[in-house]
Design an enzyme around this catalytic site. Structure first.
Site: not given
Ligand code: IFM
Length: 469
Positions: A191, A376
């Site tokens: 990210e 994710e």
């Molecule tokens: O916990 C985070 C992760 O580190 C990166 N993406 C979003 C998740 C939830 O906020």
């Protein structure tokens, strides 16, 4: 080391494996053979052991010590103590049937000063982690940068300093050289939008800076780091598969007005296309460059061809959509956020599984990635530990089911989706929210470090077992 059964309040490993889970009649959506089901974590969020085995200081160690930055005043000092409990955590994954684990490497464990002398003990930890995963037939997916920059490099300007790109490539080479014989899937950055804009513009993540132009310059350096890092990984490990994990947000306009539709497109430019276009097309979006005018980052000749490396896969982190109109919530981009009509998670994020389908289809059509992984997806809800019972989290079960269905629909419609990593294996340190948000399939009772299965973990086990939802 505690035994596995001592760690689980409800199910031991053997009991978990023995659970008789039936293919329910409503499990009609089947995934392709070899679809890779797993879960994800990140070093600072789970490892703890911040002063162990020669680890250097990271920007998150420093940020957590700044009063007012973390909601509950906590830090990742202990987190889930995964550094010491990884064997049990891996047994837990194996018991749930997971076939892949996405974790990140802490740069400051490998190079305590960010550059220079390599800390062998740091590499040894990830060696053990990888070996244990492979013993359980779980494929490691390694993220090289999930936000925990060595503080020594932040002292030189962090990602605002272009020299960091080379430092990152050197670090990537060291890790790939050591683990590349066993790790086949690499994620350069997690990210970069969050690193750049939440860290250098909004000030809510480490290093806590608040400058728009710096955020933009940082975003370019991160894109460049992806390119240089990909080259370094491939040079160290010929059969490496390399990608990046982008947080993509499906964007709907707040109304049909021309102004709101233009604002939604700008938001898409800022969050999605600013990263996808250089990676896949070798250029920044023209509308964004025009909009930014003098704020646009400095881009050196040749940068864009470095950024546009062949990507073996695209990682997508998807949680919610954005509904955007023209307005002054965010003056630099003239955007306004609208609260969506559906349920919201504990993060205040709208539950919008269709957005995952749209994102997968859009990316497939506009960028033609060779493969996609959901790196994710998950949800925070205020889970409660109730005596000896499992933690009931029906809302998370519903969230996951709906998102799995969207993913399966996208596969049917041609998206090259190859795997899915639920965020997260277990509750962990949620950055500026500290431990107040729980994303895990597994509940972590922080005072005892006990892991307790949630209903969603058993649901996920069932999905994996039947490769269907
Ligand atoms: O916990 C985070 C992760 O580190 C990166 N993406 C979003 C998740 C939830 O906020």
């Amino acid at each position: 080391m505690q035994s596995v059964s001592a760690l689980f309040q409800i199910y031991t490993f053997a009991e978990m494996s023995a659970l008789s889970l039936e293919l329910q009649p409503n499990m009609t959506r089947t995934f392709p053979d070899q679809f890779l089901w797993g879960s994800a974590t990140a070093a600072y969020q789970v490892e703890g052991a911040v002063n162990t085995d020669g680890r250097g200081l990271s920007i998150w160690d420093q940020f957590c010590r700044t009063p007012g930055k973390i909601e509950d005043g906590s830090s990742g000092d202990l987190a889930c103590d995964h550094y010491h409990r990884y064997r049990d955590d891996i047994s837990l994954m194996a018991g749930l049937g997971m076939r892949a684990y996405r974790f990140s490497v802490c740069w400051a464990r490998i190079l305590p000063n960010g550059v220079g002398k390599v800390n062998g003990a740091g590499l040894d930890f990830y060696d053990r982690l990888v070996d244990t995963l492979l013993q359980h037939r779980i494929q490691p997916f390694v993220t090289l940068y999930h936000w925990d920059m060595p503080q020594a490099l932040q002292d030189k300007g962090g990602w605002a300093n272009r020299d960091l790109v080379s430092a990152y490539a050197d670090y990537a080479a060291v890790v790939a050289a050591r683990l590349g014989d066993r790790v086949k899937n690499w994620i350069t950055l997690n990210e970069p939008w969050v690193s750049a804009f939440m860290g250098y513009f909004m000030g809510v993540h480490a290093p806590g800076l608040t400058d728009w132009r710096t955020g933009l310059q940082v975003s370019h350096h991160l894109n460049l780091a992806h390119g240089r890092g990909s080259q370094a990984i491939r040079a160290a490990s010929a059969d490496a598969k390399v990608g990046i994990a982008l947080n993509l947000s499906w964007t709907d306009p707040a109304s049909d007005s021309e102004a709101d539709r233009a604002a939604a497109w700008r938001h898409d430019g800022y969050v999605n296309r600013w990263f996808l276009d250089p990676l896949f097309k070798g250029s920044y979006p023209v509308d964004m460059i025009e909009w930014l005018g003098p704020d646009a980052p400095t881009i050196a000749p040749g940068d864009l061809s470095i950024i546009q490396q062949p990507n073996d896969f695209l990682g997508i982190n998807y949680y919610t959509r954005s509904i955007i109109g023209e307005g002054d919530d965010f003056p630099q981009m003239k955007l306004r956020w609208v609260y969506g009509p559906n349920d919201h998670t504990d993060m205040g994020w709208e539950v919008y599984p269709d957005g995952l389908y749209h994102t997968l289809m859009r990316v497939t059509q506009d960028y033609q990635p060779a493969a996609i992984y959901i790196t994710e997806n998950g949800a925070a809800f205020p889970d409660k530990l109730n005596g000896t019972e499992e933690v009931h989290d029906e809302k998370r079960v519903n969230y996951l089911r709906a998102h799995f269905e969207s993913a399966q629909r996208a596969i049917e419609d041609g998206a090259p989706l190859k795997g899915y990593f639920v965020w997260s294996l277990m509750d962990n340190f949620e950055w500026s929210y500290g431990y107040t948000k729980r994303f895990g399939l597994v509940y972590v009772d922080y005072p005892t470090q006990k892991r307790v299965l949630k209903t969603s973990a058993r649901f996920y086990q069932n999905v994996i077992r039947h490769n269907a939802v």
